[in-house]
Design a protein around this motif. Sequence first.
Motif, PDB file in Angstrom:
ATOM      1  N   ALA A 114       0.832  -1.205   0.000  1.00  0.00           N
ATOM      2  CA  ALA A 114       0.000   0.000   0.000  1.00  0.00           C
ATOM      3  C   ALA A 114       0.863   1.249   0.000  1.00  0.00           C
ATOM      4  O   ALA A 114       0.551   2.244  -0.671  1.00  0.00           O
ATOM      5  CB  ALA A 114      -0.924  -0.012   1.211  1.00  0.00           C
ATOM      6  N   SER A 115       1.984   1.235   0.738  1.00  0.00           N
ATOM      7  CA  SER A 115       2.876   2.387   0.798  1.00  0.00           C
ATOM      8  C   SER A 115       3.471   2.701  -0.574  1.00  0.00           C
ATOM      9  O   SER A 115       3.460   3.845  -1.032  1.00  0.00           O
ATOM     10  CB  SER A 115       3.995   2.119   1.814  1.00  0.00           C
ATOM     11  N   HIS A 116       3.982   1.673  -1.258  1.00  0.00           N
ATOM     12  CA  HIS A 116       4.569   1.885  -2.598  1.00  0.00           C
ATOM     13  C   HIS A 116       3.506   2.341  -3.600  1.00  0.00           C
ATOM     14  O   HIS A 116       3.763   3.230  -4.426  1.00  0.00           O
ATOM     15  CB  HIS A 116       5.227   0.600  -3.085  1.00  0.00           C
ATOM     16  N   LEU A 117       2.329   1.730  -3.543  1.00  0.00           N
ATOM     17  CA  LEU A 117       1.274   2.072  -4.499  1.00  0.00           C
ATOM     18  C   LEU A 117       0.764   3.490  -4.266  1.00  0.00           C
ATOM     19  O   LEU A 117       0.529   4.242  -5.221  1.00  0.00           O
ATOM     20  CB  LEU A 117       0.126   1.065  -4.373  1.00  0.00           C
ATOM     21  N   ALA A 118       0.612   3.901  -3.000  1.00  0.00           N
ATOM     22  CA  ALA A 118       0.179   5.264  -2.692  1.00  0.00           C
ATOM     23  C   ALA A 118       1.217   6.280  -3.170  1.00  0.00           C
ATOM     24  O   ALA A 118       0.869   7.360  -3.654  1.00  0.00           O
ATOM     25  CB  ALA A 118      -0.056   5.416  -1.190  1.00  0.00           C
ATOM     26  N   ASN A 119       2.499   5.932  -3.049  1.00  0.00           N
ATOM     27  CA  ASN A 119       3.564   6.819  -3.528  1.00  0.00           C
ATOM     28  C   ASN A 119       3.469   7.014  -5.036  1.00  0.00           C
ATOM     29  O   ASN A 119       3.592   8.138  -5.544  1.00  0.00           O
ATOM     30  CB  ASN A 119       4.918   6.230  -3.154  1.00  0.00           C
ATOM     31  N   LEU A 120       3.248   5.922  -5.786  1.00  0.00           N
ATOM     32  CA  LEU A 120       3.106   6.029  -7.245  1.00  0.00           C
ATOM     33  C   LEU A 120       1.934   6.933  -7.619  1.00  0.00           C
ATOM     34  O   LEU A 120       2.036   7.769  -8.521  1.00  0.00           O
ATOM     35  CB  LEU A 120       2.897   4.644  -7.853  1.00  0.00           C
ATOM     36  N   MET A 121       0.815   6.762  -6.915  1.00  0.00           N
ATOM     37  CA  MET A 121      -0.368   7.573  -7.217  1.00  0.00           C
ATOM     38  C   MET A 121      -0.116   9.045  -6.908  1.00  0.00           C
ATOM     39  O   MET A 121      -0.535   9.933  -7.656  1.00  0.00           O
ATOM     40  CB  MET A 121      -1.568   7.056  -6.423  1.00  0.00           C
TER      41      MET A 121
END
Length: 684
Positions: A114-121
């Motif tokens: 979730a942390s990596h995906l939120a960063n990409l978004m």
Amino acid sequence: MVKKRWSKVWIGVISFLLPLSSFLVLSCGNKPSEEEVAKAEQLIEAAHKAKDYQQLMKLADDFEAKGSLTPAKAYYWRGYASDRTNRRRMAEFYYNTALKAAADEDLDIYAKTASHLANLMALRGDYENGLKLATPVVQKLEEQHRDTTSDYVNLLIYIGCCQAGLGTSGAATADGFEKAYVKHLDNVKKNRTDEAYKSAFAGLINIAFACNFTEQYREALKWNGHLSEMLSEYEQRPGVNPDYVDKQQARYNLYQAQALEGLGKTDEAAKAFDAFLATDYAKTPEGRIKANDYLFAAKRWGEAADNYQSLTALLGDSEDSYSLDNIQSLVLKKYQANLRAGRRDSAIVVSMQLCDSLDGAFQRAKEIDAAEQAVIVSRVEELGDQQVAAERQNQMQRIGIIGLLFLLIVGYMLYRRHNHHQLIKAHEELQEDLGTIETVATERSRNETEQRFAAAIQQRLSHAPLPQRKDLDIYISQTPGTMPGGSFYDTLLRDDTLLFCIGSAAAQGIDAATAAAMAWAQFRTAAAFGQAPEQIVNAISDAIADGQNIPVRLFVGQLDLTTGQLRYCNAGNNTPLLTDKEISLLPIDDSAPASSQPSMVYTAQETTIAPGKLLFLYTDGIAEATDVDGKTLGDKLFRGMALQAVKLNAQPKPFYDNILKAIDNFTGGIPQTDDLTLMVVARK
């Protein structure tokens, strides 16, 4: 005699039960040993530390196949490897898959993913979806008392960045940043390790950058001050890396200069920038390019143009290696800096380089998209096959268990002297029912898998925040259908010109989602380079023909906000409405085809949108909406709704709210098959 007869019966029952129980044990599969799992984790971590992302991807595939790595961990590491090699589309697909697999199994992988995906978004400006993703994950971690990890703290920061990007300033944004800062301070005080300090520096840098990016300059100064305090403390530690300290000090000075310039404190900003120039990092190619964030704000075009001479050292000698992102974020700015510095000869040279690199960049982007799409489709099919296989294995286990219970019942019924023929008949009926259940479950699993992945692809379409101008009102609503993926929209503001599009693919499920994604991406690319509506429509038609070859109905408009001149091109989308005190149809060329067609040359039309008039656009999903009795809304009845909404209140926001309410009243809130997408644009 009686005892002999019953002993034979039970011997027969037991002889049948023993092989069946063996089948049940074997059907559960052989789990890997703890040593095998530990070895897999060690090799994965070694590839991670060595930054060997190709090996990391291979290990994830091999160990998942052997069972020594869970699907959640395997997809997380695939996403991480794709992210680090700039394959953002694949990274988001893998992260989304890992997130679903880890939600109820592995909280650590769930939080990391979730942390990596939120960063990409957050990086690509998809702030709304970033918030939707990160907020429930943070709540779950807090409920499970797992709110001390770096992933939890990073999620708090990304939530704050997304709130800032959406213009949600004040208490909500500050609260997320403040909680993250307190967690970093606690971690530093408890551990006093390099890792703890560097994690805190990364968090504070993200916060300060987000505040400057969203023009919250006073907040940027506050968090930048915290960065300076912690950096001063860190410098006192023995054995620190001076190059690392120099780079963080340079970032602090540069963010300070940006914030002060944004507040109009020009002299103080210049002093902070001079302090940045005194660092070793400022003399590196990366540092010189980063310096232009301040120089552009300060309108020091000559210095900015000089710094862009380091672009070759940063990106390489070959213009063929430039990506579309590099061209948009760096090469275009290099051209702008030279032009505004009055260096017209240099600007012409850069423009020629830009033109030379564009063809290759477009081709590479197309090849990368095709390769990533092929991998994603392959993985989707693989996931579907895995789900079907797992479901079949579960069904076999259920059949075995049911069979075991059935035999126990048979033995009990034999003991009770029930009729043997009745038992055989009951057994045959049960087998027939089990076969029906297996067929229905398999079909349902395939349908649900297709719908989930279509929704996932559509969700990844990046919608930047709506333009904010005093002379513009714009409202957009999109409600996904039960078979989502077909509709899309986007907006882009360039100086005083608003470019916008709305449309839908003439298909359903994954095919529609893929076609919509291709059309949206083509619009973003063409709009970024200022192409006219008819050029954008022609480009989308050609791209769709080269790809999925699925027709797309769309409307592309270009509105001059100062004069009200609207240049537009329609390719089969529902005819937009112009509203004032009455409604009228926007003039559309009847000779245009019903959807985008390859080799078809589209032309533009023009009209003028007076202040106070509304331009109202919608997709075919709204016209095809049905009520509880199955009655279709249709264009005629929908225009009547629009007229009624105008008469209630012709102002943009009330009109928008009333039309949404009218649609909801008609459908009765029941889910619709197609997406419901509409857009309201007005000049104040």
